[in-house]
Scaffold this active site. Structure first.
Site: not given
Ligand code: SAM
Length: 210
Positions: A117, A190
């Site tokens: 994040d 990912t």
């Protein structure tokens, strides 16, 4: 990453304790959870787990630990681990702020951070997983020649990370400003990587040691 709250999440996870530690009961003892004693690679913030489960399947000679703080997201990683019958993967429901309490010194050979994040506001800087408070912990749990590998599409977070790792005295082994140009077969995309690269974002990666 937002995932709808699943009131049954903890019940589900506690039914699969051979794969996951939900209450830190294996703090300082994760090594003994594996069938074979071999190097440990750690991913922090697994998200839905495609990266670590694929890597664990490819590398049975390595033990993998996936740390994720969100129990709702962790369900998806456990499901993959069961389906793929991985005996070299352990998962831990943990906030990375407590890594140093969980792992022994020099226990880990490699740390992966994927699409962490970004926390773009300055007042949230300390939450970025490449902030010096996290680097201190990584340094302690990593072996002397251990490696930190970080991949993101977020230019701001990548620049912050380069600066802060450099200020911490880390040695860079790779700085790649376009991972998908001449993509290595070793690269595992990912879930976030697929999402952001399909929007045309460049993917950056660095590897560094202490
Ligand atoms: N790595 C995955 C990927 O590339 O698809 C997920 C990326 S997602 C943006 C970041 C993940 O890190 C989320 O699942 C979030 O819950 C987890 N996370 C954020 N801060 C964390 C912390 N302090 N400790 C553990 N996990 C964290």
């Amino acid at each position: 990453m937002r995932m709808r709250n699943k009131p049954w999440a903890l019940d589900f996870l506690s039914e699969h304790k051979s794969f996951i530690d939900i209450d830190e009961s294996h703090q300082l003892d994760i090594t003994s959870r594996f069938k074979k004693q071999q190097p440990i690679h750690l991913e922090i913030g697994t998200g839905m787990g495609r990266f670590i489960t694929t890597l664990a399947k490819r590398h049975p000679e390595i033990n993998f630990v996936g740390v994720e703080l969100d129990k709702n997201i962790m369900i998806r990683v456990v499901e993959k681990a069961i389906e793929m019958e991985l005996d070299n993967l352990q998962l831990v429901l943990l906030d990375a702020n407590h890594l140093r309490d969980y792992f022994n010194a020099d226990e880990v050979s490699h740390i992966y951070l994927n699409f962490s994040d970004p926390w773009p506001k300055n007042r949230h800087e300390k939450r970025r997983l490449t902030h010096k408070n996290f680097l201190k912990q990584y340094k302690e749990i990593l072996k002397v020649d251990g490696m930190l590998q970080f991949k993101t599409d977020n230019r701001g977070l990548f620049e912050f990370s380069l600066e802060h790792l450099n200020n911490f005295g880390m040695k860079f082994h790779e700085i790649n400003l376009n991972v998908h140009e001449m993509e290595s077969p070793e690269n595992i995309r990912t879930e976030y990587e697929d999402k952001f690269s399909s929007r045309g974002n460049l993917i950056y990666q660095l590897k560094a040691s202490f």
